[in-house]
Design an enzyme around this catalytic site. Structure first.
Site, PDB file in Angstrom:
ATOM      1  N   LYS A 152       0.892  -1.182   0.171  1.00 52.86           N
ATOM      2  CA  LYS A 152       0.220   0.072  -0.001  1.00 52.86           C
ATOM      3  C   LYS A 152       0.983   1.279  -0.088  1.00 52.86           C
ATOM      4  O   LYS A 152       1.871   1.157   0.488  1.00 52.86           O
ATOM      5  CB  LYS A 152      -0.867  -0.268   1.313  1.00 52.86           C
ATOM      6  CG  LYS A 152      -1.913   1.174   1.244  1.00 52.86           C
ATOM      7  CD  LYS A 152      -2.691   1.044   2.694  1.00 52.86           C
ATOM      8  CE  LYS A 152      -3.853   2.004   2.952  1.00 52.86           C
ATOM      9  NZ  LYS A 152      -4.780   1.579   4.015  1.00 52.86           N
ATOM     10  N   SER A 156      -9.584   1.771   3.154  1.00 51.06           N
ATOM     11  CA  SER A 156      -8.726   2.311   2.315  1.00 51.06           C
ATOM     12  C   SER A 156      -7.751   1.434   1.549  1.00 51.06           C
ATOM     13  O   SER A 156      -6.860   2.156   0.548  1.00 51.06           O
ATOM     14  CB  SER A 156      -7.924   3.435   3.056  1.00 51.06           C
ATOM     15  OG  SER A 156      -7.227   2.890   4.050  1.00 51.06           O
ATOM     16  N   SER A 213      -9.852  -0.696   7.317  1.00 47.57           N
ATOM     17  CA  SER A 213      -9.186  -0.614   5.931  1.00 47.57           C
ATOM     18  C   SER A 213      -8.385  -1.773   5.490  1.00 47.57           C
ATOM     19  O   SER A 213      -8.330  -1.791   4.173  1.00 47.57           O
ATOM     20  CB  SER A 213      -8.223   0.440   5.970  1.00 47.57           C
ATOM     21  OG  SER A 213      -9.077   1.640   5.662  1.00 47.57           O
TER      22      SER A 213
HETATM   23  N1  GLN Z   1     -12.964   3.864   6.785  1.00 43.95           N
HETATM   24  C1  GLN Z   1     -12.366   4.245   8.088  1.00 43.95           C
HETATM   25  C2  GLN Z   1     -11.954   5.640   7.790  1.00 43.95           C
HETATM   26  O1  GLN Z   1     -12.351   6.486   6.690  1.00 43.95           O
HETATM   27  C3  GLN Z   1     -11.036   3.525   8.204  1.00 43.95           C
HETATM   28  C4  GLN Z   1     -10.011   3.798   7.483  1.00 43.95           C
HETATM   29  C5  GLN Z   1      -8.661   3.045   7.818  1.00 43.95           C
HETATM   30  O2  GLN Z   1      -8.987   2.177   8.610  1.00 43.95           O
HETATM   31  N2  GLN Z   1      -7.577   3.469   7.355  1.00 43.95           N
HETATM   32  O3  GLN Z   1     -11.369   6.421   8.788  1.00 43.95           O
END
Ligand code: GLN
Length: 485
Positions: free
Chosen positions: A77, A152, A176
């Site tokens: 990532k 994400s 994420s």
């Molecule tokens: N969807 C969550 C957010 O927008 C979690 C994102 C993540 O785990 N990086 O913060």
């Protein structure tokens, strides 16, 4: 080769049946063919990967011992550093930023002879649930290109789902890794907080962030965890605990293990997701597990708590992007203040700005007690409620997400997007390990995920339960039809 598990591929390499160069060529060809429509990668290291593969083949030919991930292409990532390469975090701000060191996870996988094949797309600074917040491109879900891959870490999950590489790394602050794994029909694991070093991961919410692996089975996840799940003196929150031995536990007996299900909290589940979840519990019952009812109603506060704590931490962490030390400097700026103002105005996207503002607000002197401190108290309550639940059960099971992958552009309302993480976020607040494994499909042939949550440091038990489920079902061996050949 893309139909083999990472373990099989590695074995074939070790037995001399396939060379690293053949493996790398195969996956690079798939990336070339399919990634234009999927958009999982921001950067593909074709030349470097070929070179690494050649070196590895030579090393093997000379009879030198090879590493535990030898020959396996892995995607990373784009918020995790690979020395000398761009780390954009999906942000215009870091469009030209090159990492000056390897993240600890990068170092560890390199040391075990994995081949880093590229960097994957993400929501800007890992803020989002659909990859639509990336400043560079949209990523499509390999099961249906009109759908989001989740986020994400959607680039990493789409890459593994379309078998563009057998392994990938993501980061999970509120879901994420698990949510995109669920949307893409693959396995994603969020280790206990502290099990995997965060050194070299660009921080979002430091008390919640954890790097986690993606693969097509829990066995492959375990293989990667044995490499990356170890103490690192560069991360003060890293466990000193000895690395876990995943494989010896994968085959142990789970008869009599208690699985807690927070039924009341799951009340409003979509009917197809519910059916899939019930069928999955039946599989576990047949293996001798007992299903018990637990109360985790406190989790209805998890999203609100998370969006106070995560934004507070993000506003602090992202203060370092000022156009001076990191990131692109605005060309309009004439003074120091303008460098800060314009660089941040031009560099950050809308979601990131919103979170910085919210985080600054909840930490401001007039509101800190009302919001930030209150949220830390609720966090402690959530931890206590999980502890109580674990007095009665060994692991907790929930669906990973309330729905299957939604169409690109379908969710415009931020609060609706935030609800995506209703089942995953509590785990980060409580520092727990949790894994998502595919457990079926809806009528549109989109995958659902089953989440196992463990007590802190019980990472191997979580993997063990998931492995058992995978042995009894064949969801994780199914490929998205368009990418099966
Ligand atoms: N969807 C969550 C957010 O927008 C979690 C994102 C993540 O785990 N990086 O913060």
């Amino acid at each position: 080769m893309h139909r083999m598990s990472a373990r099989q591929l590695h074995q074939q390499f070790c037995e001399g049946k396939i060379s690293a160069q053949q493996i790398v060529s195969h996956f690079l060809a798939r990336i070339k063919k399919y990634d234009p429509e999927i958009g999982a990668f921001l950067n593909v290291f074709a030349d470097q990967a070929r070179e690494e593969a050649e070196k590895l083949d030579q090393k093997k030919a000379q009879g030198e011992p090879v590493g535990r991930l030898a020959g396996l292409p892995i995607a990373i990532k784009d918020n995790i550093h690979v020395r000398g390469e761009l780390t954009t975090c999906g942000s215009r701000f870091l469009e030209n930023y090159r990492a000056v060191f390897d993240a600890t996870v990068t170092q560890l996988v390199k040391k075990e002879d994995a081949i880093i094949i590229g960097k994957t797309n993400l929501d800007e600074f890992a803020m989002g649930s659909s990859n639509e917040n990336s400043a560079f491109q949209k990523t499509a879900n390999p099961w249906n290109l009109q759908r989001v891959p989740g986020g994400s870490s959607g680039g990493s999950s789409a890459a593994v789902a379309a078998r563009l590489c057998p392994l990938a790394l993501g980061s999970d602050t509120g879901g994420s890794v698990r949510q995109p794994a669920s949307f893409c029909g693959i396995v994603g694991f969020k280790p206990s907080y502290g099990r995997v070093s965060r050194y070299g991961l660009v921080a979002f919410g430091s008390s919640l962030d954890q790097i986690g692996p993606f693969a097509n089975s829990t066995e492959d996840i375990s293989m990667l965890m044995e490499v990356i799940g170890r103490h690192d003196p560069h991360d003060s929150t890293s466990y000193t605990k000895h690395p876990d031995d995943y494989f010896s536990l994968l085959s142990s007996n789970i008869k009599g293990k208690k699985i807690g299900v927070p039924w009341e909290f799951l009340e409003n589940l979509d009917p197809q997701a519910r059916q899939c979840f019930l069928d999955s519990l039946d599989v576990m019952k047949k293996q001798g597990c007992e299903i018990i009812d637990i109360n985790l109603n406190i989790l209805k506060y998890a999203i609100a708590t998370y969006y106070i704590l995560a934004t507070a931490e993000a506003s602090t962490n992202l203060a370092r992007f000022d156009g001076i030390r990191y990131g692109t400097r605005s060309s309009r700026a004439q003074s120091l203040d303008e460098i800060y103002d314009y660089s941040r105005t031009e560099g950050f996207g809308a979601e990131v700005k919103k979170r910085i503002l919210l985080g600054t607000y909840v930490l401001s002197s007039g509101y800190q007690d009302a919001y930030y401190k209150q949220a830390t108290k609720v966090r402690i309550k959530i931890i206590e409620e999980f502890d109580k639940a674990f007095d009665r059960c060994d692991v907790i099971a929930t669906p990973t997400c309330p729905t299957a992958a939604f169409p690109l552009g379908a969710i415009q309302e931020p609060l609706e997007m935030y609800l995506q993480d209703i089942y995953t976020i509590g785990v980060n607040l409580a520092y727990l390990p949790a894994l998502s494994t595919p457990c079926g499909f809806n009528l549109d042939k989109l995958p659902f995920g089953l989440q196992f949550i463990g007590q802190r440091k019980e990472d191997t038990l979580v993997c063990h339960m998931a492995h058992l489920f995978e042995k009894e079902t064949n969801y994780c061996r199914q490929l998205p039809p368009a990418y099966s050949t």
